[in-house]
Design a protein around this motif. Structure first.
Motif, PDB file in Angstrom:
ATOM      1  N   ILE A   1      -4.816   3.626   6.215  1.00 11.44           N
ATOM      2  CA  ILE A   1      -4.593   2.969   4.768  1.00 11.44           C
ATOM      3  C   ILE A   1      -4.975   1.565   4.981  1.00 11.44           C
ATOM      4  CG2 ILE A   1      -2.972   2.825   3.211  1.00 11.44           C
ATOM      5  CD1 ILE A   1      -3.673   5.608   3.882  1.00 11.44           C
TER       6      ILE A   1
ATOM      7  N   ASP B   1       1.396   3.608  -2.106  1.00  9.63           N
ATOM      8  CA  ASP B   1       0.622   4.653  -2.725  1.00  9.63           C
ATOM      9  C   ASP B   1      -0.226   5.540  -1.870  1.00  9.63           C
ATOM     10  OD1 ASP B   1       1.983   4.539  -5.166  1.00  9.63           O
ATOM     11  OD2 ASP B   1       0.483   3.788  -6.171  1.00  9.63           O
ATOM     12  N   GLY B   2      -0.862   4.616  -1.156  1.00 16.53           N
ATOM     13  CA  GLY B   2      -1.762   5.336  -0.048  1.00 16.53           C
ATOM     14  C   GLY B   2      -1.112   5.976   1.097  1.00 16.53           C
ATOM     15  N   HIS B   3       0.017   5.289   1.459  1.00 17.34           N
ATOM     16  CA  HIS B   3       0.601   5.999   2.430  1.00 17.34           C
ATOM     17  C   HIS B   3       1.269   7.186   1.970  1.00 17.34           C
ATOM     18  CE1 HIS B   3       0.581   3.125   5.537  1.00 17.34           C
ATOM     19  NE2 HIS B   3       0.868   2.140   4.449  1.00 17.34           N
TER      20      HIS B   3
ATOM     21  N   VAL C   1      -0.037   9.242  -0.232  1.00 17.01           N
ATOM     22  CA  VAL C   1      -1.295  10.145  -0.189  1.00 17.01           C
ATOM     23  C   VAL C   1      -1.412  10.821   1.138  1.00 17.01           C
ATOM     24  CG1 VAL C   1      -3.835  10.415  -0.622  1.00 17.01           C
ATOM     25  CG2 VAL C   1      -2.448   9.319  -2.327  1.00 17.01           C
ATOM     26  N   ARG C   2      -1.521   9.804   2.079  1.00 18.12           N
ATOM     27  CA  ARG C   2      -1.669  10.357   3.410  1.00 18.12           C
ATOM     28  C   ARG C   2      -0.701  11.196   3.918  1.00 18.12           C
ATOM     29  NH1 ARG C   2      -3.181   5.991   8.110  1.00 18.12           N
ATOM     30  NH2 ARG C   2      -0.944   5.724   7.827  1.00 18.12           N
TER      31      ARG C   2
ATOM     32  N   ALA D   1      -9.002   1.518   4.912  1.00 18.43           N
ATOM     33  CA  ALA D   1      -9.583   1.790   3.492  1.00 18.43           C
ATOM     34  C   ALA D   1      -9.626   0.480   2.765  1.00 18.43           C
ATOM     35  CB  ALA D   1      -8.740   2.972   2.891  1.00 18.43           C
ATOM     36  N   ALA D   2      -8.539  -0.072   2.757  1.00 15.65           N
ATOM     37  CA  ALA D   2      -8.147  -1.478   1.874  1.00 15.65           C
ATOM     38  C   ALA D   2      -9.167  -2.378   2.363  1.00 15.65           C
ATOM     39  CB  ALA D   2      -6.923  -1.700   1.895  1.00 15.65           C
TER      40      ALA D   2
ATOM     41  N   ASP E   1       0.821  -1.083  -0.082  1.00 19.31           N
ATOM     42  CA  ASP E   1      -0.102  -0.071  -0.002  1.00 19.31           C
ATOM     43  C   ASP E   1       0.936   1.239   0.078  1.00 19.31           C
ATOM     44  OD1 ASP E   1      -2.633  -0.396  -0.197  1.00 19.31           O
ATOM     45  OD2 ASP E   1      -2.805  -0.757   1.641  1.00 19.31           O
TER      46      ASP E   1
ATOM     47  N   THR F   1      -3.276  -7.389  -1.299  1.00 17.63           N
ATOM     48  CA  THR F   1      -2.303  -6.496  -1.033  1.00 17.63           C
ATOM     49  C   THR F   1      -0.912  -6.824  -1.947  1.00 17.63           C
ATOM     50  OG1 THR F   1      -1.911  -6.857   1.051  1.00 17.63           O
ATOM     51  CG2 THR F   1      -3.477  -5.300   0.789  1.00 17.63           C
TER      52      THR F   1
END
Length: 286
Positions: free
Chosen positions: A209, A47-49, A51-52, A212-213, A45, A281
């Motif tokens: 994150i 990319d999600g990290h 973004v946050r 959300a997943a 994950d 994932t």
């Protein structure tokens, strides 16, 4: 083996890594962080990290010092340099070193401090606790009001974690106005009559994150999800309970404040969500 760590663009041995005593992260907890899990040498994950991370920096008006590609290159180099197969990479960005201590923010051109290091955790996805579940206690939530920003202000969660350990538990769920906010470093859930219940997103909780997943995978598996707050009493009467985080993935909870949840064993919803999360994932790990 001495770890190689990243400090402001340099890769140095951990015993040679230094940050100024005037750094605002050290003096005022004026910084944010992310923790990215590594499984099979790949980042989960990522990319999600990112973004946050950028959202947290923006909320505190800290300049983002690197592009995503530079963060990714650093993560990958640290994995290679330290021979990490399973584990985590900790990333921290602070407002930097203004050269002295002052409550006012330093000049806008102050260079942020960036630190990254690895933590090797062999068999991270096969934690024995996932088969037996956690015991949690409840504590009053005394943190500041912007828990949606992933800051390095972690003293109170640390205190809550230590209280849990002192009372023979694995973690603490924090409670505000009679309702659960989250765990010390995770989002909290219960399951009742097949419905997964977890607190809705707001300033009151971290926008996880993994959360959300997991909720996305639950929806894809046609599981019912209800985003709302719940009480400790409601949690104790639930069929199941669990938490999610980047390092624990989906971790079942089998006892809350001494009361057994369900029949005291790991429930089918938590077990299935953990299985799905790890499977899915890994398909997108980089």
């Amino acid at each position: 083996m001495t770890r190689t760590v990243y400090v402001n663009g340099d890769y140095v041995a951990e015993d040679q890594a230094t940050v100024s005593v005037f750094d605002r992260g050290f003096l005022m907890a004026d910084g944010v962080y992310e923790v990215v899990s590594v499984l099979g040498g790949k980042l989960i994950d990522f990319d999600g990290h990112m973004v946050r991370l950028k959202r947290s920096l923006s909320e505190l008006a800290i300049t983002n010092p690197l592009e995503d590609a530079a963060y990714l290159d650093a993560h990958r180099k640290l994995i290679a340099e330290n021979g990490i197969t399973d584990g985590m990479i900790y990333l921290q960005v602070t407002r930097g070193n203004p050269g002295d201590r002052d409550f006012a923010y330093p000049p806008a051109d102050t260079v942020p401090t960036v630190v990254m290091f690895t933590q090797s955790k062999p068999g991270l996805a096969d934690a024995p606790a996932a088969k037996t579940g956690w015991k949690v206690i409840s504590v009053e939530d005394l943190r500041w009001g912007r828990r949606d920003i992933k800051t390095v202000q972690l003293l109170y969660p640390s205190m809550a974690k230590m209280e849990a350990k002192a009372r023979g538990a694995d973690d603490a769920w924090m409670v505000e106005d009679g309702r659960v906010t989250e765990g010390t470093s995770n989002n909290a859930y219960i399951v009742k009559n097949g419905t997964i219940i977890t607190r809705e997103l707001s300033h009151d909780i971290l926008h996880g994150i993994t959360r959300a997943a997991v909720l996305r995978f639950a929806a894809e598996a046609q599981m019912k999800v209800e985003e709302r707050s719940f009480t400790i009493a409601e949690a104790q009467e639930a069929d199941e309970a669990f938490v999610t985080s980047a390092s624990a993935f989906v971790m079942p909870v089998v006892q809350i404040d001494g009361a057994t949840v369900g029949d005291g064993s790991v429930g089918p919803v938590a077990a299935r969500l953990r299985e799905i999360y790890l499977e899915e994932t890994m398909k997108t790990a980089i």
